[in-house]
Design an enzyme around this catalytic site. Sequence first.
Site, PDB file in Angstrom:
ATOM      1  N   LYS A   1      -4.577  -7.716  -0.502  1.00  0.00           N
ATOM      2  CA  LYS A   1      -5.371  -7.007   0.509  1.00  0.00           C
ATOM      3  C   LYS A   1      -6.819  -6.960   0.070  1.00  0.00           C
ATOM      4  O   LYS A   1      -7.106  -6.779  -1.123  1.00  0.00           O
ATOM      5  CB  LYS A   1      -4.831  -5.577   0.656  1.00  0.00           C
ATOM      6  CG  LYS A   1      -5.724  -4.659   1.450  1.00  0.00           C
ATOM      7  CD  LYS A   1      -5.204  -3.239   1.501  1.00  0.00           C
ATOM      8  CE  LYS A   1      -6.291  -2.326   2.050  1.00  0.00           C
ATOM      9  NZ  LYS A   1      -5.863  -0.952   2.261  1.00  0.00           N
TER      10      LYS A   1
ATOM     11  N   GLU B   1       0.041  -2.205   3.941  1.00  0.00           N
ATOM     12  CA  GLU B   1      -1.344  -1.924   3.544  1.00  0.00           C
ATOM     13  C   GLU B   1      -1.435  -0.520   2.945  1.00  0.00           C
ATOM     14  O   GLU B   1      -2.120  -0.286   1.940  1.00  0.00           O
ATOM     15  CB  GLU B   1      -2.211  -2.045   4.807  1.00  0.00           C
ATOM     16  CG  GLU B   1      -3.681  -1.988   4.557  1.00  0.00           C
ATOM     17  CD  GLU B   1      -4.473  -1.946   5.872  1.00  0.00           C
ATOM     18  OE1 GLU B   1      -3.994  -2.497   6.891  1.00  0.00           O
ATOM     19  OE2 GLU B   1      -5.552  -1.342   5.879  1.00  0.00           O
TER      20      GLU B   1
ATOM     21  N   GLU C   1     -11.444  -2.550  15.433  1.00  0.00           N
ATOM     22  CA  GLU C   1     -11.204  -1.378  14.568  1.00  0.00           C
ATOM     23  C   GLU C   1     -12.509  -0.930  13.899  1.00  0.00           C
ATOM     24  O   GLU C   1     -12.804   0.265  13.806  1.00  0.00           O
ATOM     25  CB  GLU C   1     -10.149  -1.735  13.520  1.00  0.00           C
ATOM     26  CG  GLU C   1      -9.786  -0.559  12.639  1.00  0.00           C
ATOM     27  CD  GLU C   1      -8.724  -0.920  11.605  1.00  0.00           C
ATOM     28  OE1 GLU C   1      -7.708  -1.559  11.960  1.00  0.00           O
ATOM     29  OE2 GLU C   1      -8.911  -0.549  10.431  1.00  0.00           O
TER      30      GLU C   1
ATOM     31  N   GLU D   1     -11.226  10.892   4.252  1.00  0.00           N
ATOM     32  CA  GLU D   1     -10.489  10.505   3.046  1.00  0.00           C
ATOM     33  C   GLU D   1     -10.990  11.230   1.800  1.00  0.00           C
ATOM     34  O   GLU D   1     -12.136  11.065   1.373  1.00  0.00           O
ATOM     35  CB  GLU D   1     -10.576   8.992   2.842  1.00  0.00           C
ATOM     36  CG  GLU D   1      -9.727   8.522   1.688  1.00  0.00           C
ATOM     37  CD  GLU D   1      -9.139   7.134   1.876  1.00  0.00           C
ATOM     38  OE1 GLU D   1      -9.488   6.444   2.843  1.00  0.00           O
ATOM     39  OE2 GLU D   1      -8.319   6.745   1.024  1.00  0.00           O
TER      40      GLU D   1
HETATM   41  C1  LIG Z   1     -12.981   1.213   4.897  1.00  0.00           C
HETATM   42  C2  LIG Z   1     -12.811   2.120   5.862  1.00  0.00           C
HETATM   43  O1  LIG Z   1     -11.614   2.713   6.109  1.00  0.00           O
HETATM   44  C3  LIG Z   1     -10.574   2.665   5.154  1.00  0.00           C
HETATM   45  C4  LIG Z   1      -9.927   3.974   5.226  1.00  0.00           C
HETATM   46  C5  LIG Z   1      -8.905   4.214   6.101  1.00  0.00           C
HETATM   47  C6  LIG Z   1      -8.278   3.154   6.763  1.00  0.00           C
HETATM   48  C7  LIG Z   1      -8.640   1.870   6.519  1.00  0.00           C
HETATM   49  C8  LIG Z   1      -7.961   0.762   7.232  1.00  0.00           C
HETATM   50  O2  LIG Z   1      -6.974   1.004   7.917  1.00  0.00           O
HETATM   51  O3  LIG Z   1      -8.433  -0.369   7.144  1.00  0.00           O
HETATM   52  C9  LIG Z   1      -9.653   1.515   5.482  1.00  0.00           C
HETATM   53  O4  LIG Z   1      -8.975   1.094   4.341  1.00  0.00           O
HETATM   54  C10 LIG Z   1     -13.923   2.564   6.731  1.00  0.00           C
HETATM   55  O5  LIG Z   1     -13.730   3.488   7.524  1.00  0.00           O
HETATM   56  O6  LIG Z   1     -15.044   2.037   6.596  1.00  0.00           O
END
Ligand SMILES: C=C(O[C@H]1C=CC=C(C(=O)O)[C@@H]1O)C(=O)O
Length: 428
Positions: free
Chosen positions: A188, A277, A414, A233
Amino acid sequence: MTTSASPGPQGAIDAPLVARTVSVDVSELDALGSLLDLLPPDHPVSWLRRGEGLVGWGCAAQVRTAGPARFSDAAKWWEETTARSVVRDEVEEPGTGLVCFGTFAFADEPGDSVLQVPSVVVGRRGDRAWMTVVGRGSLENLEPRLSPAVAPDAPAGITFADGALNSEEWMSAVADAVSRIGGADLEKVVLARDLVATADEDVDVRWPLQRLAAAYPMCWTFHVDGMFGATPEMLVRRERGLVTSRVLAGTIRRTGDDERDLALAATLARSSKDLEEHEYAVRSVADALEPHCSSMNVPEAPFVLHLPNVMHLATDVAGVVHDAQTVSSLDLAAALHPSAAVGGTPTPEATALITEIERMDRGRYAGPVGWMDASGDGEWGIALRSGTVDGPSVRLFAGCGIVADSDPEAELAEAQAKFVPVRDSLAT
Ligand SMILES: C=C(O[C@H]1C=CC=C(C(=O)O)[C@@H]1O)C(=O)O
């Protein structure tokens, strides 16, 4: 490492810091509005969730660090600064007494990180509130007094432009990452992109902070030295021997239709791509915390965290630390950074690919941001859903975890959804 400080009205610049924390009547605080309403434009800092947390202003002392030793240099400076200080703390809660706020670069190079000690900090937690005043010289000269600040102006004439890569270029970087994941050891990688907003005049960061706190109360609304946002987070919180981390990875956009969103949440909770993931991210956090904990709780399955713009798979990891005397919350943040939620898995391969194909300097985006007190307790979030303000310009960031079956168009959508909090916070 460079340090600087304001000498204050009654002290030399190299004199020890003196700090006084007094209790504040919550009703007196409420009468002045929210904690953010107290912030003047002079070095405002914030760490707030659901109206609670810390705000501060002024700069009693700070250190700037860079490179691979940015965390340890800052931690050493904090240890020395607090060891020399004279503190009268009438409240004794986590976040009282001397408190520093920090924002750290994602990458070792070029990197530019800061730890700041505000001259005034106001905190609130449940029905307790306090105020800390910091200076140099005599404790008796510190006068804790609360007053409202002049409200910020809205940014005027904001326009948005692509940052390092436009949408097409970024999608091809994602496609490139997908093809590399199939082959090598990489499982990943998190790829980010930036947008640049430009206003007619300097942006007063207090404006987006107020809007972020109102629209994203379940996130931590932060600002330190130009780095601001509302992150969902929590990289690490340490409080009285307990450590927690909220791990997010696996995302789905919201539609605005509650019923559809519930169905989408169920899809997310069953999606093998997202669960895989997520698993990488939880594993990276649990592995990094394990050496510091005598016991840990790592839930087997994630829950779905609902935010106004997106939903995430989330896991709260908790543990009892055995080395609180020697390892601070900032040391723990350094050990956890970069987690798989912002780097990838395995970390060295993922960060090497980020450097190769992302084609931008992340600055402090996706680095630890938060605060710490003199005991080492503190909260360090990951600077996501964030931007960097520099005069009339704001650089916005958003990233996505890319795995073997990621689709570049879906990842672009996204990323757009992840820009929404900061983009909307700049609106008038
Ligand atoms: C890297 C980011 O999110 C991370 C945190 C939550 C979910 C994420 C995802 O699903 O890709 C990312 O890993 C961002 O918001 O810039």
